[in-house]
Design a protein around this motif. Structure first.
Motif, short mmCIF file in Angstrom:
data_model
loop_
_atom_site.label_atom_id
_atom_site.label_comp_id
_atom_site.label_asym_id
_atom_site.label_seq_id
_atom_site.Cartn_x
_atom_site.Cartn_y
_atom_site.Cartn_z
N HIS A 15 0.83 -1.21 0.00
CA HIS A 15 0.00 0.00 0.00
C HIS A 15 0.86 1.26 0.00
CE1 HIS A 15 -3.37 -2.63 0.60
NE2 HIS A 15 -2.75 -3.17 1.61
N GLY A 16 2.05 1.15 -0.58
CA GLY A 16 2.98 2.27 -0.58
C GLY A 16 2.81 3.19 -1.78
N THR A 121 8.82 6.17 -7.97
CA THR A 121 8.61 7.09 -6.86
C THR A 121 9.93 7.27 -6.11
OG1 THR A 121 7.94 5.29 -5.39
CG2 THR A 121 6.18 6.46 -6.56
N SER A 122 10.06 8.44 -5.50
CA SER A 122 11.27 8.73 -4.73
C SER A 122 10.97 9.79 -3.68
CB SER A 122 12.36 9.26 -5.67
OG SER A 122 13.48 9.73 -4.93
N GLY A 123 11.66 9.70 -2.58
CA GLY A 123 11.56 10.75 -1.58
C GLY A 123 12.31 12.00 -2.00
N CYS A 157 8.14 12.13 -2.64
CA CYS A 157 7.14 11.24 -2.01
C CYS A 157 7.61 10.87 -0.61
CB CYS A 157 6.95 9.97 -2.84
SG CYS A 157 6.33 10.25 -4.49
N ILE A 158 7.41 11.76 0.30
CA ILE A 158 7.81 11.52 1.68
C ILE A 158 6.66 10.83 2.40
CG2 ILE A 158 8.65 12.56 3.82
CD1 ILE A 158 10.54 12.88 1.38
N THR A 162 1.82 5.21 7.93
CA THR A 162 1.08 4.39 6.97
C THR A 162 0.51 5.22 5.82
OG1 THR A 162 -0.93 4.62 8.28
CG2 THR A 162 0.46 2.70 8.72
N GLU A 163 0.79 6.50 5.80
CA GLU A 163 0.26 7.41 4.79
C GLU A 163 1.14 7.41 3.55
OE1 GLU A 163 -0.33 11.95 5.23
OE2 GLU A 163 -0.96 10.99 7.11
N THR A 164 0.54 7.35 2.38
CA THR A 164 1.32 7.52 1.16
C THR A 164 1.35 9.01 0.83
OG1 THR A 164 -0.63 7.12 -0.18
CG2 THR A 164 0.80 5.24 0.24
#
Length: 181
Positions: A15-16, A121-123, A157-158, A162-164
């Motif tokens: 769920h990421g 995706t990436s932080g 995408c930090i 549990t939050e995307t």
């Protein structure tokens, strides 16, 4: 033209962020009438052993893991979507193992024609964050004779607990790419 799309998600988080981006692509593709199958590489896929046995036994890999279930899905698909979080400026090891194990389906280093999409995706929000991953992607699809249909590179995408945290414009970009393909 209706496509048969296989989405391979190389993230261990069901769920990421990467799954969220993939799901938006899938939503757009389904709305357009395409058939979509999604595989989460949550189990370990071993890397290719380089043993070459697959080239002499009907293209059957001797490694028994979840790839044995993915090969038939791969054969049916005309479009392969590869989704991965950015790990140390590259694709995840899960996705890289999937790519390496495609050697089993080659004949004289020739591969079936596929269209491809890259979702990542990436932080990081640095301009260079995806550079190496995109360079590898472009090189290997060219080597296999595949055709790029687009990519969505979602930076910043930090994740908090549990939050995307995929920004809305990247989700919309993935959705539109799914509709456009």
């Amino acid at each position: 033209m209706m496509r048969k799309i296989l989405v391979i998600v190389g993230s261990g988080k069901l769920h990421g962020n990467t799954n969220q981006l993939s799901d938006e692509f899938i939503r757009g593709a389904l709305e357009t009438g395409h058939q979509v199958k999604k595989v989460n590489l949550t189990e370990n896929i071993q890397g290719c052993k380089g043993c070459g046995v697959c080239q002499n036994n009907g293209h059957h890999c001797v490694i028994r893991d979840m790839m044995k279930d993915i090969y038939p899905l791969f054969d049916e698909a005309d479009t392969i979507v590869m989704a991965s979080p950015l790990y140390f400026w590259s694709l995840s090891a899960r996705l890289k193992s999937f790519i390496d194990r495609l050697y089993a389906i080659s004949t004289d280093d020739e591969y079936p024609q596929k269209d491809t999409v890259l979702l990542m995706t990436s932080g990081s929000d640095e301009f260079y964050a995806f550079e190496q991953a995109v360079s590898f992607y472009r090189f290997f699809i060219k080597a296999l004779g595949w055709k790029d249909q687009g990519m969505v590179l979602a930076g910043s995408c930090i994740t908090k607990q549990t939050e995307t945290a995929v920004k809305e414009h990247f989700l919309n970009e993935a959705y539109c790419l799914g509709k456009r393909i």
